[in-house]
Design an enzyme around this catalytic site. Structure first.
Site, PDB file in Angstrom:
ATOM      1  N   TRP A   1       0.824  -1.211   0.000  1.00  0.00           N
ATOM      2  CA  TRP A   1       0.000   0.000   0.000  1.00  0.00           C
ATOM      3  C   TRP A   1       0.856   1.257   0.000  1.00  0.00           C
ATOM      4  CZ3 TRP A   1      -4.623  -1.375  -1.224  1.00  0.00           C
ATOM      5  CH2 TRP A   1      -5.175  -2.555  -0.714  1.00  0.00           C
TER       6      TRP A   1
ATOM      7  N   THR B   1       2.087   4.617  -1.296  1.00  0.00           N
ATOM      8  CA  THR B   1       1.757   5.741  -2.183  1.00  0.00           C
ATOM      9  C   THR B   1       3.021   6.190  -2.919  1.00  0.00           C
ATOM     10  OG1 THR B   1       0.009   6.432  -0.690  1.00  0.00           O
ATOM     11  CG2 THR B   1       0.823   8.098  -2.224  1.00  0.00           C
TER      12      THR B   1
ATOM     13  N   ARG C   1      -0.196  13.450   9.390  1.00  0.00           N
ATOM     14  CA  ARG C   1      -1.546  13.386   9.985  1.00  0.00           C
ATOM     15  C   ARG C   1      -2.098  14.794  10.204  1.00  0.00           C
ATOM     16  NH1 ARG C   1       0.169   8.786  14.451  1.00  0.00           N
ATOM     17  NH2 ARG C   1      -0.084   6.974  13.101  1.00  0.00           N
TER      18      ARG C   1
ATOM     19  N   GLU D   1      -2.448   6.493   7.465  1.00  0.00           N
ATOM     20  CA  GLU D   1      -1.873   7.392   8.489  1.00  0.00           C
ATOM     21  C   GLU D   1      -2.470   7.098   9.865  1.00  0.00           C
ATOM     22  OE1 GLU D   1       0.494   9.310   8.000  1.00  0.00           O
ATOM     23  OE2 GLU D   1       0.473  10.069   5.951  1.00  0.00           O
TER      24      GLU D   1
HETATM   25  P1  TGC Z   1       4.413   2.514  21.207  1.00  0.00           P
HETATM   26  O1  TGC Z   1       5.179   1.742  22.234  1.00  0.00           O
HETATM   27  O2  TGC Z   1       3.165   3.188  21.620  1.00  0.00           O
HETATM   28  O3  TGC Z   1       5.370   3.580  20.517  1.00  0.00           O
HETATM   29  C1  TGC Z   1       6.664   3.251  20.076  1.00  0.00           C
HETATM   30  C2  TGC Z   1       7.506   4.500  20.211  1.00  0.00           C
HETATM   31  O4  TGC Z   1       6.987   5.493  19.327  1.00  0.00           O
HETATM   32  C3  TGC Z   1       6.561   6.653  20.072  1.00  0.00           C
HETATM   33  N1  TGC Z   1       5.324   7.142  19.418  1.00  0.00           N
HETATM   34  C4  TGC Z   1       5.196   8.379  18.949  1.00  0.00           C
HETATM   35  N2  TGC Z   1       6.047   9.421  18.943  1.00  0.00           N
HETATM   36  C5  TGC Z   1       5.601  10.577  18.391  1.00  0.00           C
HETATM   37  N3  TGC Z   1       4.381  10.699  17.839  1.00  0.00           N
HETATM   38  C6  TGC Z   1       3.506   9.672  17.808  1.00  0.00           C
HETATM   39  N4  TGC Z   1       2.317   9.833  17.229  1.00  0.00           N
HETATM   40  C7  TGC Z   1       3.899   8.444  18.384  1.00  0.00           C
HETATM   41  N5  TGC Z   1       3.306   7.241  18.542  1.00  0.00           N
HETATM   42  C8  TGC Z   1       4.192   6.456  19.190  1.00  0.00           C
HETATM   43  C9  TGC Z   1       6.324   6.141  21.482  1.00  0.00           C
HETATM   44  O5  TGC Z   1       6.431   7.180  22.408  1.00  0.00           O
HETATM   45  C10 TGC Z   1       7.436   5.120  21.624  1.00  0.00           C
HETATM   46  O6  TGC Z   1       8.659   5.827  21.827  1.00  0.00           O
HETATM   47  P2  TGC Z   1       9.821   5.179  22.720  1.00  0.00           P
HETATM   48  O7  TGC Z   1      10.891   6.219  22.714  1.00  0.00           O
HETATM   49  O8  TGC Z   1       9.199   4.946  24.055  1.00  0.00           O
HETATM   50  O9  TGC Z   1      10.223   3.909  22.034  1.00  0.00           O
HETATM   51  O10 TGC Z   1       4.209   1.562  19.957  1.00  0.00           O
HETATM   52  P3  TGC Z   1       3.170   0.446  19.640  1.00  0.00           P
HETATM   53  O11 TGC Z   1       3.906  -0.593  18.849  1.00  0.00           O
HETATM   54  O12 TGC Z   1       2.430   0.020  20.878  1.00  0.00           O
HETATM   55  O13 TGC Z   1       2.140   1.159  18.626  1.00  0.00           O
HETATM   56  C11 TGC Z   1       1.458   2.309  18.910  1.00  0.00           C
HETATM   57  C12 TGC Z   1       0.580   2.756  17.715  1.00  0.00           C
HETATM   58  C13 TGC Z   1      -0.560   1.792  17.497  1.00  0.00           C
HETATM   59  C14 TGC Z   1       0.024   4.112  18.088  1.00  0.00           C
HETATM   60  C15 TGC Z   1       1.414   2.864  16.442  1.00  0.00           C
HETATM   61  O14 TGC Z   1       1.905   1.643  16.063  1.00  0.00           O
HETATM   62  C16 TGC Z   1       0.673   3.485  15.278  1.00  0.00           C
HETATM   63  O15 TGC Z   1       0.608   4.720  15.179  1.00  0.00           O
HETATM   64  N6  TGC Z   1       0.104   2.676  14.338  1.00  0.00           N
HETATM   65  C17 TGC Z   1      -0.480   3.202  13.116  1.00  0.00           C
HETATM   66  C18 TGC Z   1       0.464   2.968  11.971  1.00  0.00           C
HETATM   67  C19 TGC Z   1       0.340   4.034  10.911  1.00  0.00           C
HETATM   68  O16 TGC Z   1      -0.154   5.113  11.123  1.00  0.00           O
HETATM   69  N7  TGC Z   1       0.861   3.752   9.716  1.00  0.00           N
HETATM   70  C20 TGC Z   1       0.882   4.728   8.686  1.00  0.00           C
HETATM   71  C21 TGC Z   1       1.774   4.280   7.544  1.00  0.00           C
HETATM   72  S1  TGC Z   1       2.204   5.583   6.403  1.00  0.00           S
HETATM   73  C22 TGC Z   1       0.796   5.927   5.586  1.00  0.00           C
HETATM   74  O17 TGC Z   1      -0.248   5.453   5.879  1.00  0.00           O
HETATM   75  C23 TGC Z   1       0.885   6.910   4.491  1.00  0.00           C
HETATM   76  S2  TGC Z   1      -0.625   7.111   3.691  1.00  0.00           S
HETATM   77  C24 TGC Z   1      -0.396   8.145   2.411  1.00  0.00           C
HETATM   78  C25 TGC Z   1      -0.715   9.571   2.718  1.00  0.00           C
HETATM   79  O18 TGC Z   1      -0.372  10.093   3.752  1.00  0.00           O
HETATM   80  O19 TGC Z   1      -1.345  10.216   1.925  1.00  0.00           O
HETATM   81  P1  FAD Z   2      -5.239  -3.428   9.948  1.00  0.00           P
HETATM   82  O1  FAD Z   2      -4.137  -2.951  10.807  1.00  0.00           O
HETATM   83  O2  FAD Z   2      -5.265  -4.874   9.595  1.00  0.00           O
HETATM   84  O3  FAD Z   2      -6.621  -3.018  10.599  1.00  0.00           O
HETATM   85  C1  FAD Z   2      -7.865  -3.600  10.181  1.00  0.00           C
HETATM   86  C2  FAD Z   2      -8.953  -3.088  11.139  1.00  0.00           C
HETATM   87  O4  FAD Z   2      -8.637  -3.502  12.474  1.00  0.00           O
HETATM   88  C3  FAD Z   2      -9.051  -1.561  11.174  1.00  0.00           C
HETATM   89  O5  FAD Z   2     -10.376  -1.170  11.358  1.00  0.00           O
HETATM   90  C4  FAD Z   2      -8.239  -1.213  12.416  1.00  0.00           C
HETATM   91  O6  FAD Z   2      -8.583   0.027  12.996  1.00  0.00           O
HETATM   92  C5  FAD Z   2      -8.614  -2.389  13.328  1.00  0.00           C
HETATM   93  N1  FAD Z   2      -7.613  -2.544  14.386  1.00  0.00           N
HETATM   94  C6  FAD Z   2      -6.314  -2.898  14.272  1.00  0.00           C
HETATM   95  N2  FAD Z   2      -5.711  -2.890  15.473  1.00  0.00           N
HETATM   96  C7  FAD Z   2      -6.660  -2.502  16.370  1.00  0.00           C
HETATM   97  C8  FAD Z   2      -6.654  -2.288  17.767  1.00  0.00           C
HETATM   98  N3  FAD Z   2      -5.567  -2.437  18.517  1.00  0.00           N
HETATM   99  N4  FAD Z   2      -7.826  -1.927  18.353  1.00  0.00           N
HETATM  100  C9  FAD Z   2      -8.949  -1.727  17.619  1.00  0.00           C
HETATM  101  N5  FAD Z   2      -8.999  -1.914  16.286  1.00  0.00           N
HETATM  102  C10 FAD Z   2      -7.866  -2.277  15.672  1.00  0.00           C
HETATM  103  N6  FAD Z   2       1.374   2.754   4.303  1.00  0.00           N
HETATM  104  C11 FAD Z   2       2.665   3.164   4.181  1.00  0.00           C
HETATM  105  O7  FAD Z   2       3.533   2.726   4.929  1.00  0.00           O
HETATM  106  N7  FAD Z   2       3.017   4.072   3.223  1.00  0.00           N
HETATM  107  C12 FAD Z   2       2.125   4.594   2.354  1.00  0.00           C
HETATM  108  O8  FAD Z   2       2.484   5.423   1.508  1.00  0.00           O
HETATM  109  C13 FAD Z   2       0.759   4.161   2.442  1.00  0.00           C
HETATM  110  N8  FAD Z   2      -0.172   4.616   1.550  1.00  0.00           N
HETATM  111  C14 FAD Z   2      -1.446   4.103   1.583  1.00  0.00           C
HETATM  112  C15 FAD Z   2      -2.346   4.451   0.570  1.00  0.00           C
HETATM  113  C16 FAD Z   2      -3.636   3.910   0.569  1.00  0.00           C
HETATM  114  C17 FAD Z   2      -4.580   4.248  -0.542  1.00  0.00           C
HETATM  115  C18 FAD Z   2      -4.035   3.043   1.615  1.00  0.00           C
HETATM  116  C19 FAD Z   2      -5.433   2.492   1.650  1.00  0.00           C
HETATM  117  C20 FAD Z   2      -3.147   2.695   2.612  1.00  0.00           C
HETATM  118  C21 FAD Z   2      -1.831   3.202   2.600  1.00  0.00           C
HETATM  119  N9  FAD Z   2      -0.885   2.805   3.545  1.00  0.00           N
HETATM  120  C22 FAD Z   2       0.419   3.221   3.459  1.00  0.00           C
HETATM  121  C23 FAD Z   2      -1.221   1.774   4.525  1.00  0.00           C
HETATM  122  C24 FAD Z   2      -2.003   2.293   5.728  1.00  0.00           C
HETATM  123  O9  FAD Z   2      -1.197   3.049   6.579  1.00  0.00           O
HETATM  124  C25 FAD Z   2      -2.593   1.072   6.448  1.00  0.00           C
HETATM  125  O10 FAD Z   2      -3.595   0.557   5.589  1.00  0.00           O
HETATM  126  C26 FAD Z   2      -3.162   1.414   7.804  1.00  0.00           C
HETATM  127  O11 FAD Z   2      -2.130   1.735   8.711  1.00  0.00           O
HETATM  128  C27 FAD Z   2      -3.999   0.247   8.385  1.00  0.00           C
HETATM  129  O12 FAD Z   2      -3.344  -0.957   8.281  1.00  0.00           O
HETATM  130  P2  FAD Z   2      -4.093  -2.248   7.634  1.00  0.00           P
HETATM  131  O13 FAD Z   2      -4.669  -1.842   6.344  1.00  0.00           O
HETATM  132  O14 FAD Z   2      -3.102  -3.353   7.650  1.00  0.00           O
HETATM  133  O15 FAD Z   2      -5.282  -2.563   8.605  1.00  0.00           O
END
Ligand code: TGC
Ligand code: FAD
Length: 403
Positions: free
Chosen positions: A181, A183, A262, A382
């Site tokens: 996934w 971008t 974000r 995100e």
């Molecule tokens: P956890 O133990 O809570 O955190 C690990 C370390 O990271 C720090 N941390 C942060 N620091 C700054 N800002 C934040 N928002 C932070 N969230 C966590 C935390 O303090 C800790 O630091 P340290 O020094 O103690 O090690 O980690 P966890 O494994 O329990 O996970 C926490 C959780 C669920 C919040 C995290 O895994 C999470 O945010 N998951 C979501 C993943 C996500 O957002 N993926 C996005 C991929 S990129 C994308 O989607 C691009 S889309 C394209 C576009 O933007 O258009």
């Molecule tokens: P999952 O993590 O499998 O989640 C599935 C469902 O379970 C969701 O409803 C979720 O909220 C729920 N869930 C999971 N854990 C919990 C919990 N602890 N408690 C309650 N509910 C929970 N990623 C990148 O790294 N780079 C990119 O450039 C990028 N671009 C993207 C572009 C598009 C169009 C899309 C659709 C996604 C992109 N992503 C990218 C990926 C995106 O960040 C992930 O899709 C997102 O983080 C969710 O992960 P997942 O799809 O594996 O869902």
């Protein structure tokens, strides 16, 4: 008295519109002159460079990368970074840019978010001087595109579960794994990817011409179609030792950068919502049913009224986060709240807007369903809505409930 006697005579349907209906509270007056100028540049770019093509791109499930240098020329890529040919703009200027880009299409804002807030920010914050000189000026100009690979097929919300690994091969690093996934993946010249090492999770700056690096586009998306989304395959991808910036260590590095992107989404979602609202306001005033404009019905006005409420609240929230950010005072959970609230609000606006368009609402002739479909991706990427609700929950209770 016949039924028709109840119909409102046309002459009594007087249309007195607020001059800035999408900015009901006059929030424009909170912007500085510089912020307004940046906003106006981008506002002109969207109808000139994006809107003539976006429906075709959406239908083809593609995006013409030729638009990227055009955006770079306007300073829209990495605009909030200092130096290396970046504009050094403030958080609110960056936010209003995201709003205007996403009013065109979430795919365009995504491109700019990934380029500026994720790939460029990673290099700018942690890269070596050589990496900064090599990539940042070209990326700011839109001559080189970047992507950010955190998510994997089996690790999205929980990136700590990633399987991609990097092992030492002499002085080099050898990467194996798959990112999903991503971008901009197949159009990127540089990828910032995350991998597990003996020393924990580390970031790597990977040039896409390295042997063992491949990117394949994902098709069949019903959302964010005017955007390139790819799978990255790392198959014994050998990188020089310098590809790993020494400080990009642990998950806290990518997670803290995600705050940048974000924050942009909190603004961008309001752009998509504004575009939906503006499209249906005009439509509602001209489309007639039962002898009068559909905007004259109370049920339609209730929908329009609630759209104005959501837009006003959401833009105020984004603006407040921006000013906090400029003072260095914004907390990650406040950004989570902004992303969660404003994407929810934008989806509610888009859903109501679609109903006002009737059957026309399911076509690409109007932007509403395109935005509504895009917002389903924005809700998920995100950090999903659930993850951001948990971030707010952790902040108010002190208890992390992710695991
Ligand atoms: P956890 O133990 O809570 O955190 C690990 C370390 O990271 C720090 N941390 C942060 N620091 C700054 N800002 C934040 N928002 C932070 N969230 C966590 C935390 O303090 C800790 O630091 P340290 O020094 O103690 O090690 O980690 P966890 O494994 O329990 O996970 C926490 C959780 C669920 C919040 C995290 O895994 C999470 O945010 N998951 C979501 C993943 C996500 O957002 N993926 C996005 C991929 S990129 C994308 O989607 C691009 S889309 C394209 C576009 O933007 O258009
Ligand atoms: P999952 O993590 O499998 O989640 C599935 C469902 O379970 C969701 O409803 C979720 O909220 C729920 N869930 C999971 N854990 C919990 C919990 N602890 N408690 C309650 N509910 C929970 N990623 C990148 O790294 N780079 C990119 O450039 C990028 N671009 C993207 C572009 C598009 C169009 C899309 C659709 C996604 C992109 N992503 C990218 C990926 C995106 O960040 C992930 O899709 C997102 O983080 C969710 O992960 P997942 O799809 O594996 O869902």
């Amino acid at each position: 008295m016949s039924n028709t006697d109840f119909a409102v005579p046309l002459a009594t349907v007087r249309i007195r519109r607020s001059p800035e209906t999408a900015d009901f509270l006059g929030l424009d007056s909170l912007l500085t002159d510089d912020e307004r100028m940046i906003r106006d540049n981008i506002r002109a770019f969207v109808p000139e460079q994006l809107l003539p093509h976006v429906c075709e791109w959406f239908e083809r499930d593609a995006l013409d990368p030729g638009i990227v240098p055009e955006l770079g020329t306007l300073g829209g890529l990495g605009m909030h970074l200092q130096g290396y040919a970046c504009a050094g703009a403030g958080a609110v200027a960056y936010g209003v840019t995201c709003l205007k880009l996403e009013a065109g299409d979430s795919g365009l804002r995504s491109l700019a978010s990934v380029q500026g807030s994720l790939a460029m920010f990673a290099i700018w914050r942690y890269g070596s001087e050589e990496q900064k000189q090599e990539w940042l000026p070209r990326m700011a100009a839109g001559e080189a595109i970047g992507c950010f690979g955190l998510t994997e097929p089996d690790a999205g919300s929980d990136p700590a579960a990633m399987r991609t690994c990097a092992r030492r091969g002499g002085d080099d690093w050898v990467l194996n794994g798959t990112k999903m996934w991503i971008t901009n993946g197949s159009i990127a010249e540089v990828a910032v990817v995350w991998a597990r090492t003996d020393d924990g999770i580390r970031g790597f700056v990977v040039s896409s011409d390295m042997p063992g690096f491949d990117a394949q586009d994902l098709h069949g998306k019903l959302s964010l179609r005017a955007s390139v989304t790819s799978e990255l395959i790392l198959d014994d991808c050998r990188l020089p030792g310098s590809a790993m910036p020494p400080e990009a260590a642990g998950l806290s590095a990518p997670l803290s950068w995600l705050n940048e992107a974000r924050y942009g989404i909190a603004w961008g979602a309001m752009g998509a919502a504004r575009a939906c609202y503006e499209a249906v306001l005009d439509y509602g005033l001209s489309r007639r049913a039962f002898g009068k404009p559909i905007a004259a019905f109370q049920l339609t006005q209730a929908k329009l009224g609630s759209m104005v409420v959501e837009l006003s609240r959401g833009q105020l929230l984004a603006f407040h986060l921006g000013r906090l950010r400029e003072r260095g005072a914004v907390r990650p959970e406040q950004i989570s709240l902004g992303k969660l609230a404003n994407v929810d609000a934008a989806l509610a606006v888009a859903r109501d807007a679609r109903t006002i368009l009737g059957a026309n609402g399911i076509t690409l002739e109007y932007p509403v369903m395109r935005h509504a479909n895009n917002l389903e991706s924005v809700l998920t990427y995100e950090g999903t809505a659930e993850i951001h609700a948990l971030a707010v929950g952790r902040a108010v209770t002190g208890i992390p409930a992710y695991r």
